[in-house]
Design an enzyme around this catalytic site. Sequence first.
Site, mmCIF file in Angstrom:
data_model
loop_
_atom_site.group_PDB
_atom_site.id
_atom_site.type_symbol
_atom_site.label_atom_id
_atom_site.label_comp_id
_atom_site.label_asym_id
_atom_site.label_seq_id
_atom_site.Cartn_x
_atom_site.Cartn_y
_atom_site.Cartn_z
ATOM 1 C CB CYS A 1 -2.037 -7.551 1.817
ATOM 2 S SG CYS A 1 -2.208 -7.320 -0.141
ATOM 3 C CD1 TRP B 1 -4.575 -1.575 -1.876
ATOM 4 C CD2 TRP B 1 -2.849 -2.064 -3.275
ATOM 5 N NE1 TRP B 1 -3.612 -0.339 -2.501
ATOM 6 C CE2 TRP B 1 -2.830 -1.153 -3.348
ATOM 7 C CE3 TRP B 1 -1.877 -3.360 -3.664
ATOM 8 C CZ2 TRP B 1 -2.427 -0.041 -4.850
ATOM 9 C CZ3 TRP B 1 -1.539 -2.708 -5.048
ATOM 10 C CH2 TRP B 1 -1.689 -1.464 -5.082
ATOM 11 C CG ASN C 1 1.237 -9.738 2.706
ATOM 12 O OD1 ASN C 1 -0.322 -9.215 2.968
ATOM 13 N ND2 ASN C 1 1.281 -8.367 4.030
ATOM 14 N N GLY C 2 2.989 -9.581 -0.705
ATOM 15 C CA GLY C 2 3.652 -9.857 -1.612
ATOM 16 C C GLY C 2 3.040 -10.194 -2.813
ATOM 17 C CD GLU D 1 5.290 15.738 0.304
ATOM 18 O OE1 GLU D 1 3.970 14.920 1.639
ATOM 19 O OE2 GLU D 1 5.391 15.034 -0.129
ATOM 20 C CD GLU E 1 -0.217 10.682 -0.698
ATOM 21 O OE1 GLU E 1 0.359 9.343 -1.143
ATOM 22 O OE2 GLU E 1 -0.076 11.638 -0.353
ATOM 23 C CG HIS F 1 9.015 26.907 -20.571
ATOM 24 N ND1 HIS F 1 9.528 27.479 -22.193
ATOM 25 C CD2 HIS F 1 9.760 27.925 -19.807
ATOM 26 C CE1 HIS F 1 10.875 28.169 -21.508
ATOM 27 N NE2 HIS F 1 10.147 28.233 -20.491
ATOM 28 C CE LYS G 1 2.081 5.634 6.551
ATOM 29 N NZ LYS G 1 1.781 7.424 6.257
#
Length: 670
Positions: free
Chosen positions: A2, A77, A102-103, A542, A549, A565, A665
Amino acid sequence: MCGIVGGIAERNVAPILLEGLRRLEYRGYDSSGMALLDSEAELRRVRSLGKIKQLEQKIDVLAQPFAGQLGIAHTRWATHGIPAEHNAHPHICNHRVAVVHNGIIENYQSLKTRQIEQGYRFTSETDTEVVAHAIYHYLAGGELSASPDNSDSQSDSSIQASKGLFQAVIRAVADFEGAYALGVVTTDDPDTLVAARKGSPLVIGIGIGEHFIASDVSALLPVTQNFIFLEDGDVAQLTRDSVKIFSTVAGEWVDRPVKQSSLNITAVELGEHRHYMHKEIFEQPQAVIDTLEGRITQEQVLVSSFGHQAEAVFAQIERLHIIACGTSYHAGMVAKYWAEDIIRMPCQVEVASEFRYRHPVIENNTLFVTISQSGETADTLAALLQIKALRQQQSVEITATAEPEQFNSNDEYGWHMTDSHQAQLSHVPTLTICNVAESSLTREADMVFLTHAGPEIGVASTKAFTTQLVALALLLTSIGKVKNTLPHAREKLITSGLQKLPNLIQQALMHEQEIIDIAETFADKQHALFLGRGTMYPIAMEGALKLKEISYIHAEAYPAGELKHGPLALIDENMPVIAIAPLDDLLEKLKSNLQEVKARGGQMIVFEDERSDISSDSGFKVVKATTNVGRITAPITYNILLQLLSYHVALIKGTDVDQPRNLAKSVTVE
């Protein structure tokens, strides 16, 4: 995750807070809100689900101007409670206290139960609402009001017995377990903004006759370039003319230095690019130049780039242990191949969120490396703090003497320690590779290597990943040089290759139009498979992550030799398969793997060296990369092509490239 922004000034702070929220959008969010103290010292609040522009639209249609000289704002968020307007911040208690947070307050459930018993009513599903109630409670002198209620239809005069907002926040944070960054205002103290930090980043912006708070400096660049970086346990009292900071850890007032940011407003603007991700992909040649500057001279690496004690540390270490998350983890995976191949040093790479809940055996003479773009990644930071805690004890055993669920919940790190077997952790130095100078990781590590990627706004990491790989290449070269496991001729080849890397990236970017054409293949696709061997396997990982994403296509990566496999069962005409084919010792084996895919109708997309000769097969779509790549530069160069592919596929899919759904992010909470 956030974003917080707040301010106290002689002018209307509403437009400053709105601009700050816009500059924090990259962190990821699903709702936003703002609370101001108006000219009558009354709290006014506007909240909205969705983008900042929707919050702005709600403000624009208000009957009365939304203005004030003191205010806080937030992008949320969702963690506790669904994305919804009633869960959006700021949260207000009894028209008197407004909080942004935040948190995660880990003990919020027990606090909530107690507050309900005290008569408080909850209007959200968030953990943050207990913060507002707790501060209100202490602001009222710790005495319960007759009808404590945070609904917008009631107020309480008992708060006039206030002992001050600053003291109330200090008392309240003592009740909280977990992580938090807080911004708090109250109608009873219209000339004060209070901020508190533990585990989640928070900065103070210094102005003339005005002060601000934010989750990071980018939010405040339009108003200041001078910042104080709060440390864990700090509670700050901001007025228009002063900033006072009390450390709850030290139990005293403290002075934190004011630092001038090297960033400017244009550094976080789009310019001619449509998206930040595109801008940042094309900034990579310069980011590499900046990261190498002053760290290579006359085709030699400067070991001192890692700190004045680096040479002594590197001479003693016998192994590497890399901890990271997401894209940074993939950088560590590439480094594992390099470490074992080039300097013959054992290297272990782990996902931070797994490491911190295992019971790992930490051996002496291990260099513990943490990698993070932001330096605030919660799991990575927790892993570093665990190592420091163990090292400080000098003699510990890291063994499981009970089932995990039976471990003492009071053990902060979840590791059970006894005296039955002792291991002297006398030499486990820590190194952080990070892009943010004043981050939590850089403050906690013994040694710091700053990548100079510049601000990265797009959620999908691009230039941060590239500069992390450059940093890791310099690290391994430095270790090999100090330990005499890397001949000077090879050091010269590596440093020469790194110096050529900006031009190699520039050449890779010239393939954009070819990749745009290939991206059309994915218009109706929902799945994709990435293949690589050696260092190209983590690059394939990646590439798959980037596609997931920002385009929401389900993508997986496998070592090409693993096809038989299991993954071969997925191959059909609807499955694009992306392969990375440099000219190396594994090329012929990779060609055989690709023929297996072709035989089963898979759509082959190959990024190859010009000399790999895969393009002679008419069944493949091929992008030819430059031939002038080596063991270090090849993974970086090929990754540029995969970044462009994921970007252009996302454009075709019509997704939000810079702010993909459900993602943030900086992951500053578990």
